[in-house]
Design a protein around this motif. Structure first.
Motif, PDB file in Angstrom:
ATOM      1  N   MET A 199     -10.277   3.263  -3.521  1.00 34.23           N
ATOM      2  CA  MET A 199     -11.175   4.036  -2.664  1.00 34.23           C
ATOM      3  C   MET A 199     -11.741   5.233  -3.408  1.00 34.23           C
ATOM      4  N   SER A 200     -10.926   5.895  -4.207  1.00 36.88           N
ATOM      5  CA  SER A 200     -11.382   7.055  -4.966  1.00 36.88           C
ATOM      6  C   SER A 200     -12.466   6.669  -5.963  1.00 36.88           C
ATOM      7  N   ARG A 201     -12.311   5.538  -6.592  1.00 34.84           N
ATOM      8  CA  ARG A 201     -13.293   5.058  -7.553  1.00 34.84           C
ATOM      9  C   ARG A 201     -14.618   4.751  -6.870  1.00 34.84           C
ATOM     10  N   ALA A 202     -14.574   4.308  -5.623  1.00 29.89           N
ATOM     11  CA  ALA A 202     -15.776   3.824  -4.938  1.00 29.89           C
ATOM     12  C   ALA A 202     -16.743   4.920  -4.550  1.00 29.89           C
ATOM     13  N   GLY A 203     -16.281   6.163  -4.446  1.00 27.56           N
ATOM     14  CA  GLY A 203     -17.168   7.231  -4.011  1.00 27.56           C
ATOM     15  C   GLY A 203     -16.488   8.570  -4.073  1.00 27.56           C
ATOM     16  N   ALA A 204     -17.056   9.540  -3.374  1.00 26.13           N
ATOM     17  CA  ALA A 204     -16.555  10.917  -3.426  1.00 26.13           C
ATOM     18  C   ALA A 204     -16.020  11.397  -2.086  1.00 26.13           C
ATOM     19  N   LEU A 205     -15.785  10.485  -1.137  1.00 25.16           N
ATOM     20  CA  LEU A 205     -15.276  10.883   0.174  1.00 25.16           C
ATOM     21  C   LEU A 205     -13.879  11.488   0.038  1.00 25.16           C
ATOM     22  N   PRO A 206     -13.649  12.697   0.558  1.00 29.63           N
ATOM     23  CA  PRO A 206     -12.294  13.240   0.561  1.00 29.63           C
ATOM     24  C   PRO A 206     -11.421  12.421   1.506  1.00 29.63           C
ATOM     25  N   VAL A 207     -10.307  11.913   1.014  1.00 33.33           N
ATOM     26  CA  VAL A 207      -9.436  11.076   1.831  1.00 33.33           C
ATOM     27  C   VAL A 207      -8.057  11.716   1.962  1.00 33.33           C
ATOM     28  N   LEU A 208      -7.644  11.896   3.207  1.00 28.17           N
ATOM     29  CA  LEU A 208      -6.294  12.356   3.515  1.00 28.17           C
ATOM     30  C   LEU A 208      -5.412  11.116   3.657  1.00 28.17           C
ATOM     31  N   VAL A 209      -4.359  11.041   2.869  1.00 30.11           N
ATOM     32  CA  VAL A 209      -3.524   9.844   2.802  1.00 30.11           C
ATOM     33  C   VAL A 209      -2.212  10.060   3.546  1.00 30.11           C
ATOM     34  N   ASP A 210      -1.892   9.129   4.408  1.00 32.72           N
ATOM     35  CA  ASP A 210      -0.602   9.117   5.098  1.00 32.72           C
ATOM     36  C   ASP A 210       0.442   8.610   4.113  1.00 32.72           C
ATOM     37  N   ALA A 211       1.241   9.531   3.578  1.00 31.75           N
ATOM     38  CA  ALA A 211       2.267   9.158   2.603  1.00 31.75           C
ATOM     39  C   ALA A 211       3.605   8.890   3.262  1.00 31.75           C
ATOM     40  N   ASP A 212       3.589   8.685   4.578  1.00 30.53           N
ATOM     41  CA  ASP A 212       4.815   8.391   5.333  1.00 30.53           C
ATOM     42  C   ASP A 212       5.908   9.403   5.008  1.00 30.53           C
ATOM     43  N   HIS A 213       7.101   8.930   4.698  1.00 29.16           N
ATOM     44  CA  HIS A 213       8.239   9.812   4.431  1.00 29.16           C
ATOM     45  C   HIS A 213       8.396  10.105   2.943  1.00 29.16           C
ATOM     46  N   GLY A 214       7.348   9.762   2.169  1.00 23.86           N
ATOM     47  CA  GLY A 214       7.435   9.962   0.731  1.00 23.86           C
ATOM     48  C   GLY A 214       8.195   8.859   0.029  1.00 23.86           C
ATOM     49  N   TYR A 215       8.444   7.778   0.768  1.00 25.41           N
ATOM     50  CA  TYR A 215       9.090   6.584   0.218  1.00 25.41           C
ATOM     51  C   TYR A 215      10.515   6.832  -0.264  1.00 25.41           C
ATOM     52  N   GLY A 216      11.214   7.707   0.440  1.00 28.28           N
ATOM     53  CA  GLY A 216      12.619   7.921   0.109  1.00 28.28           C
ATOM     54  C   GLY A 216      13.026   9.364   0.326  1.00 28.28           C
ATOM     55  N   ASN A 217      13.913   9.854  -0.536  1.00 28.66           N
ATOM     56  CA  ASN A 217      14.388  11.224  -0.411  1.00 28.66           C
ATOM     57  C   ASN A 217      13.455  12.191  -1.129  1.00 28.66           C
ATOM     58  N   ALA A 218      13.880  13.427  -1.316  1.00 30.91           N
ATOM     59  CA  ALA A 218      13.014  14.439  -1.900  1.00 30.91           C
ATOM     60  C   ALA A 218      12.573  14.083  -3.317  1.00 30.91           C
ATOM     61  N   LEU A 219      13.423  13.410  -4.070  1.00 28.11           N
ATOM     62  CA  LEU A 219      13.033  12.999  -5.418  1.00 28.11           C
ATOM     63  C   LEU A 219      11.954  11.926  -5.352  1.00 28.11           C
TER      64      LEU A 219
ATOM     65  N   ALA B 177      -4.121   9.224  -8.206  1.00 25.56           N
ATOM     66  CA  ALA B 177      -5.005   8.197  -7.652  1.00 25.56           C
ATOM     67  C   ALA B 177      -6.245   8.779  -6.990  1.00 25.56           C
ATOM     68  N   GLY B 178      -6.306  10.102  -6.834  1.00 22.13           N
ATOM     69  CA  GLY B 178      -7.510  10.727  -6.295  1.00 22.13           C
ATOM     70  C   GLY B 178      -7.451  11.169  -4.860  1.00 22.13           C
TER      71      GLY B 178
END
Length: 292
Positions: A74-94, A106-107
């Protein structure tokens, strides 16, 4: 920075006085459509990510690598600012650190990190939340991981967790205040249903607010803006509409409808515009000597 302008645009929204509705985007074409239509920003939800990449419901089966690659497209396709749902960060704090690093590269213009216990625990009747202390650790890890200070980090929580509604709201406020103290740039809330709930949260915090649900009492954009809500999500209708359109088209073809008689197809001009055909042809002419 390569992605600086889109991150500055998202920060300008958060620093402004208006409430905007983001476009729900999930791939390169949807992001381009949103940009061409003039949306100020896009939102890439975890549910649409799972549907677009895996065809699975939102059960956190998608991996960080798969999510980051879709954001990169999506970042490559244009310049739209995208807010990404990163869920729980895919694990613990690390894991959160790794998540921020990958999505920043990734942009993504911004990320939401939530305090939901994911994947859902065995035997749990509904969504559960991690402790406030662990949530604070995740927020600190996210902030420490970013290389570009322009990348927006949102702390996300909800009024879930069971028990009386008042207790759930008080817990959401306590978490929001803790994440604000940890240094996040904005707060994202899910599960709010009434003006009174939003007003209580706005009174207890100072950061810009994003909402995952803006129906019923929370549909008034002027009211939302007055409560520091700067981003008001309205679901993922574009993906649902695209699913129905693909289903209808394939069913029509299966039933014997000729391609020339299909309804609802984009015009040749629209397809050319969204695929940036003129730009591609110009590059081909300049570098390959091709004539169009």
């Amino acid at each position: 920075m390569q992605w600086r302008h889109r991150r500055e645009s998202l920060r300008a929204i958060l620093a402004g006085s208006l409430c905007v509705r983001p476009a729900s985007v999930y791939d390169a074409i949807s992001a381009r459509i949103a940009e061409d239509l003039g949306f100020e920003m896009g939102m890439f939800g975890g549910s649409t990510a799972s549907l677009a990449v895996l065809g699975d419901p939102d059960l956190v089966l998608i991996t960080l690598t798969e999510l980051a690659e879709q954001v990169r497209r999506m970042s490559r396709a244009g310049a739209l600012p995208v807010l990404v749902d990163a869920d729980h960060g895919y694990g613990n704090a690390l894991n959160v650190r790794r998540t921020v690093q990958e999505l920043e590269a990734a942009g993504a213009a911004g990320l939401t990190i939530e305090d939901t216990l994911l994947p859902q625990a065995y035997g749990a009747a509904g969504p559960q939340l991690i402790s406030i202390e662990e949530g604070i650790g995740k927020m600190k890890a996210a902030l420490d991981a970013r290389c570009d200070p322009g990348l927006v980090i949102m702390g996300r929580t909800g009024t879930r967790g069971g028990g009386p509604a008042a207790a759930a709201l008080n817990d959401a406020i306590a978490r929001a205040k803790a994440y604000e103290a940890a240094g996040v740039d904005a707060l994202f809330f899910t599960g709010l249903k009434t003006r009174a709930e939003l007003q209580a949260i706005a009174s207890a915090t100072t950061l810009p607010i994003a909402l995952g649900n803006t129906e019923g009492e929370l549909a008034d954009m002027d009211f939302l803006a007055s409560q520091r809500v700067r981003i008001a999500h309205q679901g993922h209708a574009p993906f649902a509409a695209a699913t129905q359109a693909v289903y209808d088209t394939l069913k029509a073809l299966r039933d014997g409808v000729a391609p020339k008689d299909l309804k609802g197809l984009p015009s040749r001009d629209l397809t050319a515009r969204l695929t940036r055909e003129d730009d591609v042809n110009a590059r081909a002419a300049a570098t390959l000597g091709l004539k169009t």
